[in-house]
Scaffold this active site. Structure first.
Site, PDB file in Angstrom:
ATOM      1  N   ASN A  63     -36.176 -16.535  31.118  1.00  0.00           N
ATOM      2  CA  ASN A  63     -36.027 -17.144  29.787  1.00  0.00           C
ATOM      3  C   ASN A  63     -34.580 -17.051  29.301  1.00  0.00           C
ATOM      4  OD1 ASN A  63     -38.593 -18.050  29.546  1.00  0.00           O
ATOM      5  ND2 ASN A  63     -39.222 -16.692  27.899  1.00  0.00           N
TER       6      ASN A  63
ATOM      7  N   GLY B 153     -28.573 -30.596  22.042  1.00  0.00           N
ATOM      8  CA  GLY B 153     -29.365 -30.954  20.865  1.00  0.00           C
ATOM      9  C   GLY B 153     -29.176 -29.967  19.732  1.00  0.00           C
TER      10      GLY B 153
ATOM     11  N   CYS C 248     -40.664 -18.226  22.217  1.00  0.00           N
ATOM     12  CA  CYS C 248     -40.206 -17.311  23.273  1.00  0.00           C
ATOM     13  C   CYS C 248     -38.707 -17.185  23.475  1.00  0.00           C
ATOM     14  CB  CYS C 248     -40.921 -17.654  24.569  1.00  0.00           C
ATOM     15  SG  CYS C 248     -42.662 -17.216  24.446  1.00  0.00           S
TER      16      CYS C 248
ATOM     17  N   LYS D 143     -37.087 -15.007  20.680  1.00  0.00           N
ATOM     18  CA  LYS D 143     -37.510 -13.600  20.643  1.00  0.00           C
ATOM     19  C   LYS D 143     -37.182 -12.876  21.954  1.00  0.00           C
ATOM     20  CE  LYS D 143     -42.385 -13.553  22.101  1.00  0.00           C
ATOM     21  NZ  LYS D 143     -42.230 -12.918  23.401  1.00  0.00           N
TER      22      LYS D 143
END
Ligand code: NAD
Ligand code: UGA
Length: 439
Positions: A208, A253, A260, A263
């Site tokens: 992530n 963008g 997710c 955090k």
């Protein structure tokens, strides 16, 4: 196998439904009795394309059930998945209260040895901690093994991703536990990465954080393109052909949102800090994103000067298309700021309006009709690239709005299209064309 899944949110519900679809007997447990009641009627409590059909099918074939009673759900389970939320605490770290509560539920209700699989995103070290808690709380002569099986689905395509993901990661304490998990997941027919528990936990955060880094990187390039009259879309295309870089997650963008990336990047910075490591790179990624979410405000103020009494159409509330989720959506940052500046706002979203009403305090008008939002507006801000926003006939802006001035946070239209449609069109990282030129 007989499987229990604790938590029926985006991850738990999709996981439970998918595991039943590949032949397992699944009971999904949630603390929220209203959710369970709705689910028992065959109605999903979240919006995910393709979920309802699969849910109904597997309920009808008696492989999928829902309960609010942990004892009933856990009594016969051989494997128990934990898929409860791990939201952000005020200091940025992951709140493990729900995971701990689920662990307690397991300890109090299992009647035989089980494998506990943690699907929730948790800091490195949590799996072993949970295992030791459960084994110390349960006193019926039963014990648990633990496995980390992080989830990589995206909201809005969660069902598709579950059946067509890139990999399944299994971090287990011993080969037997890893093999049970691999056997459960075999029908998904995906590459399986077997590893140790700590590495599996880290793979989730690192993945992530890397994707968030890619987005902040291209957003910084976009901000530079804005100054240099270059076009970030051309740049991303040219970069993406290099297979070492790849074309995905290079869409500039209004910044990343969702439950997710924000955090998990914060939690990784915290985790690093706890171990005396300052994660400079990730701190910058977060800072760039915070700035990106309000970038359009500067452009709007620069255009109008004062926003007092200006009517603004907000196009999209969800943090991305095909979901009703507003968690960390740029809309939650933009709307209060625009309202404070005196703008009168009408917000459009095809499915997220009822969630938005619970989370937005400002007095604004809501609609699920795109044309209604645009009617008589002085400006429009595109927050979410919903297909109907992307596919709108651009002449509608001129026909419906008081002034066709668009601030596009998702680069939905080509500069040529915008020019032909007679719009004043601001976007992200593409050559600034002065309003006089565009009109
Ligand atoms: P969510 O908030 O949508 O759902 C959590 C559910 O768990 C809620 O329905 C809640 O009522 C229930 N719950 C809480 N405590 C419980 C308990 N003790 N027993 C039974 N039910 C309980 O959460 P989510 O978005 O599905 O995320 C779950 C985890 O998966 C998080 O750690 C998240 O970081 C991770 N994750 C989420 C996504 C995503 O796209 N949302 C993707 C990958 C990983
Ligand atoms: C993300 C990851 O993609 C999943 O692999 C992961 O499982 C999940 O987080 C999680 O851990 O919860 P998700 O947040 O659902 O999934 O959605 P993404 O498609 O990744 O988009 C996240 C945000 O980044 C959105 O706001 C999106 O608009 C933005 N984004 C994405 C960009 O701004 N540019 C891009 O090129 C891609």
């Amino acid at each position: 196998m007989k499987i229990a899944v604790i938590g029926t949110g985006y991850v738990g519900l999709v996981t439970g439904v998918a595991l039943s679809e590949i032949g397992h007997h699944v009971t999904c447990i949630d603390v929220d009795p209203e959710k369970v009641e709705t689910l028992n009627k065959g109605v999903p409590t979240i919006y995910e394309p393709g979920l309802e059909e699969l849910m109904k099918k597997n309920m009808a074939e008696h492989r999928l059930a829902f309960t609010a009673k942990h004892a009933a759900g856990l009594a016969e389970a051989e494997v128990v998945y934990i898929a409860v939320g791990t939201p952000q605490r005020a200091d940025g770290s992951a709140n493990l209260d729900y995971v701990m509560a689920a662990a307690k539920d397991i300890a109090q209700n299992i009647t035989t040895n089980v494998i506990v699989v943690i699907k929730s995103t948790v800091p490195v070290g949590t799996n072993l901690l949970i295992k030791s808690f459960i084994n110390s709380w349960t006193n019926k002569g039963v014990s648990v093994k633990i496995a980390s099986n992080p989830e990589f689905l995206r909201e809005g395509s969660a069902v598709h991703d579950t059946f067509h993901g890139d990999r399944i990661v299994i971090g287990a304490e011993d080969p037997e536990t890893a093999n049970v998990l691999a056997e459960i997941n075999k029908p998904f027919d995906m590459p399986i990465v077997k590893t140790d528990i700590a590495s599996a936990e880290m793979i989730k955060y690192a993945s992530n954080a890397f994707l968030a880094t890619k987005i902040s990187f291209i957003n910084e390039i976009a901000n530079l393109c804005d100054q240099l009259e270059a076009n970030v879309e051309e740049v991303a295309k040219g970069m993406g052909f290099d297979h070492r870089i790849g074309p995905d997650f290079l869409k500039a963008g209004i910044g990343y949102g969702g439950s997710c990336f924000p955090k998990d990047t914060n939690a990784l910075v915290q985790l690093a800090g706890n171990h005396h490591h300052k994660f400079n790179l990730l701190e910058s990624v977060i800072e760039v994103n915070n700035h990106q979410q309000v970038l359009l405000i500067d452009k709007i103020i620069k255009h109008f000067g004062s926003l007092k009494g200006k009517r603004g159409a907000i196009l999209g509330l969800a943090f991305k298309p095909h979901t009703d989720d507003l968690r960390e959506s740029p809309a939650l940052v933009m709307i209060p700021k625009l309202a404070q500046l005196g703008a009168e706002l009408t917000a459009y979203d095809p499915i997220a309006v009822s969630n938005a009403k619970k989370q937005i305090n400002e007095t604004i008008t809501y609609t699920d009709n795109l044309q209604t939002a645009l009617q008589n507006a002085d400006f429009a801000v595109i927050i979410t690239d919903w297909p109907d926003v992307k596919n709108i006939d651009l002449s509608s802006y001129e026909q419906l709005m008081h002034e066709p001035i668009i601030f596009d946070g998702r680069n939905c239209y080509s500069l040529d299209e915008a020019k032909q449609a007679n719009l004043i069109y601001y976007s992200i990282g593409r050559p600034n064309q002065s309003p006089e030129l565009i009109r």
